[in-house]
Scaffold this motif. Structure first.
Motif, short mmCIF file in Angstrom:
data_model
loop_
_atom_site.label_atom_id
_atom_site.label_comp_id
_atom_site.label_asym_id
_atom_site.label_seq_id
_atom_site.Cartn_x
_atom_site.Cartn_y
_atom_site.Cartn_z
N SER A 8 0.46 -10.01 -2.57
CA SER A 8 0.42 -9.92 -4.03
C SER A 8 1.34 -10.96 -4.62
CB SER A 8 0.84 -8.52 -4.50
OG SER A 8 2.20 -8.27 -4.18
N GLU A 9 1.06 -11.36 -5.86
CA GLU A 9 1.93 -12.24 -6.64
C GLU A 9 1.58 -12.05 -8.11
OE1 GLU A 9 0.76 -14.99 -8.45
OE2 GLU A 9 -1.31 -14.97 -7.73
N ASN A 10 2.62 -12.01 -8.94
CA ASN A 10 2.42 -11.90 -10.38
C ASN A 10 1.46 -10.78 -10.77
OD1 ASN A 10 4.14 -14.05 -11.32
ND2 ASN A 10 2.65 -15.50 -10.52
N GLY A 11 1.44 -9.70 -9.99
CA GLY A 11 0.59 -8.55 -10.31
C GLY A 11 -0.82 -8.64 -9.76
N TYR A 12 -1.21 -9.75 -9.14
CA TYR A 12 -2.53 -9.89 -8.54
C TYR A 12 -2.49 -9.42 -7.09
CZ TYR A 12 -3.75 -12.76 -12.58
OH TYR A 12 -3.99 -13.21 -13.85
N ILE A 13 -3.62 -8.89 -6.63
CA ILE A 13 -3.73 -8.36 -5.27
C ILE A 13 -4.69 -9.24 -4.47
CG2 ILE A 13 -4.39 -6.36 -3.88
CD1 ILE A 13 -4.01 -4.70 -6.53
N TYR A 14 -4.27 -9.61 -3.27
CA TYR A 14 -5.08 -10.44 -2.37
C TYR A 14 -5.39 -9.63 -1.12
CZ TYR A 14 -3.49 -14.49 -5.13
OH TYR A 14 -3.22 -15.38 -6.13
N ILE A 15 -6.66 -9.62 -0.71
CA ILE A 15 -7.07 -8.95 0.51
C ILE A 15 -7.75 -9.98 1.40
CG2 ILE A 15 -8.38 -7.08 1.57
CD1 ILE A 15 -6.23 -6.03 -0.25
N SER A 34 -4.95 9.01 5.01
CA SER A 34 -5.07 8.11 6.16
C SER A 34 -3.72 7.47 6.45
CB SER A 34 -6.11 7.02 5.88
OG SER A 34 -7.38 7.58 5.63
N GLN A 35 -3.60 6.91 7.62
CA GLN A 35 -2.33 6.30 8.01
C GLN A 35 -2.01 5.11 7.11
OE1 GLN A 35 -1.89 5.58 12.17
NE2 GLN A 35 -0.21 4.12 11.92
N ILE A 36 -0.78 5.06 6.62
CA ILE A 36 -0.35 3.96 5.76
C ILE A 36 0.04 2.77 6.63
CG2 ILE A 36 1.33 3.24 4.03
CD1 ILE A 36 1.59 6.20 3.23
N GLN A 37 -0.54 1.62 6.35
CA GLN A 37 -0.28 0.43 7.16
C GLN A 37 0.61 -0.58 6.45
OE1 GLN A 37 -4.33 -0.86 7.94
NE2 GLN A 37 -4.39 0.32 9.83
N GLN A 38 0.54 -0.63 5.14
CA GLN A 38 1.31 -1.62 4.38
C GLN A 38 1.45 -1.12 2.96
OE1 GLN A 38 -0.55 -5.50 4.33
NE2 GLN A 38 1.08 -6.47 3.18
N VAL A 39 2.53 -1.50 2.29
CA VAL A 39 2.76 -1.12 0.91
C VAL A 39 3.21 -2.34 0.13
CG1 VAL A 39 4.07 0.36 -0.68
CG2 VAL A 39 3.40 1.24 1.57
N LEU A 40 2.62 -2.54 -1.05
CA LEU A 40 3.00 -3.63 -1.95
C LEU A 40 3.45 -3.04 -3.27
CD1 LEU A 40 -0.16 -5.92 -1.51
CD2 LEU A 40 1.97 -6.06 -0.21
N ALA A 41 4.45 -3.66 -3.88
CA ALA A 41 4.84 -3.31 -5.24
C ALA A 41 4.35 -4.43 -6.15
CB ALA A 41 6.35 -3.17 -5.35
N LEU A 54 2.09 0.76 -7.11
CA LEU A 54 2.12 0.45 -5.70
C LEU A 54 0.69 0.26 -5.21
CD1 LEU A 54 4.59 3.15 -4.28
CD2 LEU A 54 5.12 0.79 -4.92
N VAL A 55 0.52 -0.62 -4.24
CA VAL A 55 -0.74 -0.72 -3.52
C VAL A 55 -0.48 -0.23 -2.10
CG1 VAL A 55 -2.61 -2.23 -2.76
CG2 VAL A 55 -1.42 -2.71 -4.90
N ILE A 56 -1.14 0.84 -1.72
CA ILE A 56 -0.96 1.45 -0.41
C ILE A 56 -2.18 1.11 0.44
CG2 ILE A 56 -0.67 3.61 0.85
CD1 ILE A 56 0.79 4.71 -1.55
N ILE A 57 -1.93 0.39 1.53
CA ILE A 57 -3.02 -0.08 2.38
C ILE A 57 -3.22 0.90 3.53
CG2 ILE A 57 -3.90 -2.03 3.72
CD1 ILE A 57 -3.31 -2.69 0.78
N THR A 58 -4.44 1.42 3.66
CA THR A 58 -4.84 2.27 4.78
C THR A 58 -5.96 1.54 5.52
OG1 THR A 58 -6.63 3.49 3.68
CG2 THR A 58 -4.37 4.24 3.25
N PRO A 59 -6.45 2.06 6.63
CA PRO A 59 -7.53 1.36 7.34
C PRO A 59 -8.80 1.18 6.52
CG PRO A 59 -6.50 2.96 8.79
CD PRO A 59 -5.94 3.20 7.42
#
Length: 368
Positions: A62-69, A342-349, A355-360
């Motif tokens: 993430s940067e400046n509020g944008y989310i990248y996948i 689901s299992q939490i793999q990564q977290v972004l603020a 928060l963006v909580i990444i699961t599988p």
């Protein structure tokens, strides 16, 4: 009369079946919602704002509020509310992602290509002089750790983000900041200096640390440690931490050493607002802690569960393990706990109390 009774019986059966169908549907719908988010155990002041379906193995930034996948040789960009914006194809063999609050960088580890993103858009693609080992991104500068021309020797190059254009050829003044084998970088927030950590892969019993001013190839100071402490965390007033799995020492601007922790299991440590926050097993207790440049460990707090990740951002300390996520204030006070399905793999603020909580399966955007 019999016909009326039969008709009434049919209606009773029909209504009964309809009620059963609606009930089953509601149960199924609720089960599916809980299967993804377990929304019934999320506090009323937390909420799922949106969810982005992702594939297993995706990398988020993430940067400046944008989310990248990133997944399947492509990066998809979303707004902070989960709205899809655009996607980019990356033809890299070993794609790695690094990011700061202001930039995202995708690079081809072991090759020379890297791509810089800002404000949800691709700025440009560049090429390093020699194959890239790691890239470190900060708000004003990025650092390329590259293979050297001879043996295990490597190189550190610095680049600026001024006017959205990386300085020509990708480097600031063509300066190579190290001739050793660089493995880690951190930068001081309060001055134009950074610290490099280098080693000799044939002899890992020593750590070579150098402090540079940006734009000058000769180090202003340095120290050799008679042990391997591969991670550096810059504090303020020229002080920084050198850390390995069971020891942490503080080094001041005179290169004087003070042992902060030893004989512990130090799992995570990260910098936020010129201080360091970490997670470790200290004296057989699982603890989170704060380190500053003046006092060493300012406070520590026992926590109830193990952690598989730590993030310090947005005036919060966040740890997670399995399906549970716990938030603390910067003073170590409990803030809240979220339970995912689901299992939490990564977290972004990403700012704005999100928060963006990444699961599988999903990148779930939570508003708190």
């Amino acid at each position: 009369m019999a016909k009326r009774r039969n008709k009434k019986a049919y209606w009773i059966i029909f209504v009964f079946l309809l009620v059963v169908a609606i009930a089953v549907g509601l149960i199924f719908f609720r089960t599916e919602i809980l299967r993804f988010f377990k929304a019934d155990v999320i506090s009323k002041d937390f909420g799922v704002e949106s969810s982005i379906p992702i594939s297993t193995g995706s990398i988020a930034a993430s940067e400046n509020g944008y989310i990248y996948i990133y997944a399947d040789n492509g990066i998809s960009v979303y707004k902070g509310n989960g709205e899809f914006l655009r996607s980019y194809l990356l033809s890299y063999s070993d794609t790695q992602i690094t990011f700061s609050k202001t930039h995202v960088i995708a690079y081809d580890k072991g090759a020379t290509s890297y791509t810089v993103f800002r404000d949800g858009k691709k700025i440009n693609e560049y090429n390093a002089k020699t194959p890239i080992t790691y890239v470190f991104a900060f708000d004003e500068y990025m650092f390329l750790l590259c293979e050297g021309a001879a043996g295990y020797e490597g190189a550190v190059y610095c680049s600026s983000y001024q006017t959205d254009v990386v300085i020509p050829d990708g480097y600031k003044n063509e300066i190579q900041y190290s001739v050793k084998y660089p493995i880690y970088i951190d930068i001081f927030d309060d001055e134009d200096k950074f610290v490099t950590v280098c080693c000799n892969p044939d002899d890992m019993s020593k750590t070579y640390i150098e402090v540079f001013e940006i734009g000058k190839s000769t180090p202003v100071s340095g120290i050799t440690l008679e042990e391997f402490l591969p991670k550096i965390v810059c504090l303020e007033k020229g002080a920084f931490l050198a850390v390995n799995d069971n020891k942490m020492i503080k080094i001041d601007n005179k290169m004087s050493k003070t042992t902060i922790l030893e004989d512990s299991i130090i799992t995570y440590i990260s910098r936020y607002d010129k201080n360091a926050y970490g997670y470790a097993i200290i004296d057989d207790e699982v603890q989170i802690f704060k380190v500053d440049s003046e006092n060493g460990i300012e406070w520590s707090k026992e926590v109830l569960s193990a952690s598989s990740g730590l993030l310090s951002a947005e005036k919060k300390i966040i740890i997670w393990q399995g399906q549970s996520l716990s938030m603390f204030t910067l003073n170590g006070n409990d803030f809240h706990t979220i339970q995912a399905d689901s299992q939490i793999q990564q977290v972004l603020a990403i700012g704005n109390k999100k928060l963006v909580i990444i699961t599988p399966r999903n990148a779930v955007i939570y508003k708190y």
